[in-house]
Scaffold this motif. Structure first.
Motif, mmCIF file in Angstrom:
data_model
loop_
_atom_site.group_PDB
_atom_site.id
_atom_site.type_symbol
_atom_site.label_atom_id
_atom_site.label_comp_id
_atom_site.label_asym_id
_atom_site.label_seq_id
_atom_site.Cartn_x
_atom_site.Cartn_y
_atom_site.Cartn_z
ATOM 1 N N CYS A 168 96.039 122.005 -73.675
ATOM 2 C CA CYS A 168 95.283 122.041 -72.418
ATOM 3 C C CYS A 168 95.223 120.690 -71.710
ATOM 4 O O CYS A 168 94.854 120.619 -70.539
ATOM 5 C CB CYS A 168 93.866 122.553 -72.658
ATOM 6 N N MET A 170 93.154 118.267 -72.259
ATOM 7 C CA MET A 170 91.805 117.729 -72.133
ATOM 8 C C MET A 170 91.468 116.862 -73.342
ATOM 9 O O MET A 170 92.011 117.049 -74.439
ATOM 10 C CB MET A 170 90.778 118.858 -71.990
ATOM 11 N N SER A 172 89.685 115.885 -76.426
ATOM 12 C CA SER A 172 89.054 116.771 -77.395
ATOM 13 C C SER A 172 89.366 116.252 -78.797
ATOM 14 O O SER A 172 89.732 115.085 -78.964
ATOM 15 C CB SER A 172 89.572 118.207 -77.214
ATOM 16 N N CYS A 202 91.446 125.838 -77.669
ATOM 17 C CA CYS A 202 92.760 126.399 -77.352
ATOM 18 C C CYS A 202 93.262 127.313 -78.461
ATOM 19 O O CYS A 202 94.104 128.185 -78.225
ATOM 20 C CB CYS A 202 93.774 125.277 -77.125
ATOM 21 N N ASN A 248 84.630 122.069 -72.426
ATOM 22 C CA ASN A 248 86.028 122.099 -71.986
ATOM 23 C C ASN A 248 86.476 123.518 -71.658
ATOM 24 O O ASN A 248 87.194 123.755 -70.680
ATOM 25 C CB ASN A 248 86.936 121.513 -73.066
ATOM 26 N N LEU A 249 86.048 124.463 -72.491
ATOM 27 C CA LEU A 249 86.430 125.859 -72.281
ATOM 28 C C LEU A 249 85.829 126.388 -70.980
ATOM 29 O O LEU A 249 86.502 127.079 -70.204
ATOM 30 C CB LEU A 249 85.965 126.700 -73.468
ATOM 31 N N ARG A 252 87.780 124.965 -68.018
ATOM 32 C CA ARG A 252 89.078 125.612 -67.815
ATOM 33 C C ARG A 252 88.930 127.026 -67.269
ATOM 34 O O ARG A 252 89.816 127.521 -66.568
ATOM 35 C CB ARG A 252 89.868 125.647 -69.128
ATOM 36 N N ASN A 253 87.807 127.668 -67.583
ATOM 37 C CA ASN A 253 87.576 129.032 -67.106
ATOM 38 C C ASN A 253 86.925 129.071 -65.728
ATOM 39 O O ASN A 253 86.602 130.144 -65.220
ATOM 40 C CB ASN A 253 86.706 129.800 -68.106
ATOM 41 N N ASN A 279 87.422 114.339 -68.607
ATOM 42 C CA ASN A 279 87.349 115.805 -68.594
ATOM 43 C C ASN A 279 86.539 116.320 -67.411
ATOM 44 O O ASN A 279 86.859 117.361 -66.827
ATOM 45 C CB ASN A 279 86.726 116.315 -69.895
ATOM 46 N N LEU A 282 88.767 116.387 -64.545
ATOM 47 C CA LEU A 282 89.666 117.545 -64.606
ATOM 48 C C LEU A 282 88.944 118.825 -64.191
ATOM 49 O O LEU A 282 89.532 119.701 -63.544
ATOM 50 C CB LEU A 282 90.221 117.706 -66.026
ATOM 51 N N ALA A 283 87.671 118.929 -64.575
ATOM 52 C CA ALA A 283 86.889 120.113 -64.202
ATOM 53 C C ALA A 283 86.752 120.210 -62.681
ATOM 54 O O ALA A 283 86.897 121.294 -62.098
ATOM 55 C CB ALA A 283 85.510 120.054 -64.856
ATOM 56 N N HIS A 286 90.031 121.272 -61.196
ATOM 57 C CA HIS A 286 90.229 122.712 -61.368
ATOM 58 C C HIS A 286 89.484 123.487 -60.286
ATOM 59 O O HIS A 286 89.922 124.562 -59.860
ATOM 60 C CB HIS A 286 89.745 123.133 -62.759
#
Length: 342
Positions: A168, A170, A172, A202, A248-249, A252-253, A279, A282-283, A286
């Motif tokens: 992914c 990220m 982690s 992941c 993180n999950l 990504r969602n 992160n 990145l969020a 997204h």
């Protein structure tokens, strides 16, 4: 250093070991000897390890990239990687220092040693921050003696287990997972197995897929259950950044607000955390919030000034936001050249 002897097999383009017998290799601190091949340590661009596989990148005579993969069958791939990283980091730093001295800029040279692998990190041109990023062990480390380091040696050691997930991308705590399937068709039976490196978040979809895929034949179920537990259970027990995987999950969602709330809880306990702030950037990316992403990447660099992933992402943000002055300043700091005709 004392020469490090090891045995290895070449790995082909399919990822398979070649030959029946292992070949001899050694590393003396200056050159890596692979059978009849000798490669100076300064020529390596990157070195990484996956299980017993050592992945080396260098350049050919024409400047073309060359990737070499070997399976270390005796001597330890991790130890060899660490030794190569330690040696080449010192060589690179010394070469840069000599270049600066020739230009009369020797006073600008600044370095630090990675808190985890001991590699020499060239920090010339970067502001002083509590954390440093190591390109040799791919970790972010909090420098001893800084306010962020505190008194917990265990916490500093735990940083070494955190890096970007291969899957992914990220920050982690990636780990090795085994993907295993057993099948039985009348008189034919067999199994397939492979190893993968990814963060627990992941691994969860793959673990569920593996469980249901093995239910019919039972024998693969125990392996699937173990991987499922590792993907869910105990991921945050005693963790350096509790709640990082769920955050993180969520990011990504597309569950931005909940992810940000989780990240903020982490930062309340550990305020200097360049990887966590990366992160967050990145969020926001997204969610297509470029301005907030840029500010988050700036905060990440405020904790760890030489963190390349944050700088690369920030360059893209500045370009989209047309923040020309910031863009040129960051390019200069990282020696990024404009594309021809750009």
């Amino acid at each position: 250093m004392e020469a490090m002897d090891f045995k290895f097999k070449w790995v082909d383009d399919e990822g398979q070991e070649t030959g029946f017998f292992s070949k001899k290799g050694s590393f003396d601190g200056q050159n890596l000897h692979l059978d009849d091949t000798e490669i100076p340590v300064a020529a390596f661009g990157d070195v990484d390890v996956r299980s017993n596989r050592l992945i080396l990148s260098t350049v050919g005579e024409g400047g073309e990239p060359i990737f070499i993969v070997i399976a270390v069958t005796q001597g330890g791939a991790g130890k060899l990687k660490a030794a190569i990283g330690l040696a080449r980091s010192a060589v690179w730093a010394q070469m840069h220092r000599e270049e600066l001295e020739k230009e009369g800029r020797g006073h600008e040279y600044r370095k630090a040693n990675c808190p985890h692998c001991g590699a020499t990190i060239d920090l010339t041109g970067f502001p002083q921050t509590d954390q440093v990023s190591c390109d040799f062990c791919h970790s972010i480390g909090t420098l001893p003696g800084t306010d962020a380091a505190g008194d917990s040696l265990a916490a500093l050691k735990a940083e070494n287990e955190h890096r970007l997930c291969d899957e992914c991308g990220m920050y982690s705590k990636p780990r090795k997972f085994t993907i295993f399937y057993f099948y039985f068709l009348l008189v034919i039976y067999g199994w397939s197995q492979r190893e993968t490196w990814r963060c627990p978040a992941c691994m969860r979809p793959e673990a569920w897929k593996m469980l249901f895929g093995n239910l019919l034949f039972v024998l693969g179920v125990p392996v699937a259950l173990v991987q499922l537990f590792r993907a869910y259970g105990g991921a945050d027990v005693g963790a350096l950044y509790p709640g990082l995987d769920p955050a993180n999950l969520k990011a990504r969602n597309g569950n931005l607000q909940s992810a940000i709330a989780d990240y903020q809880k982490i930062l309340q306990k550990r305020s200097v955390a360049g990887g966590v702030k990366y992160n967050i950037g990145l969020a926001f990316l997204h969610d297509n919030d470029i301005d907030s992403a840029a500010r988050s990447f700036e905060f990440a660099l405020g904790d760890c000034s030489n963190y390349r992933p944050a700088a690369s992402a920030l360059l893209g943000c500045y370009e989209q936001l047309a923040e020309t002055e910031n863009l040129e300043s960051l390019k200069k700091q990282w020696d990024v050249e404009d594309d021809e005709g750009g």
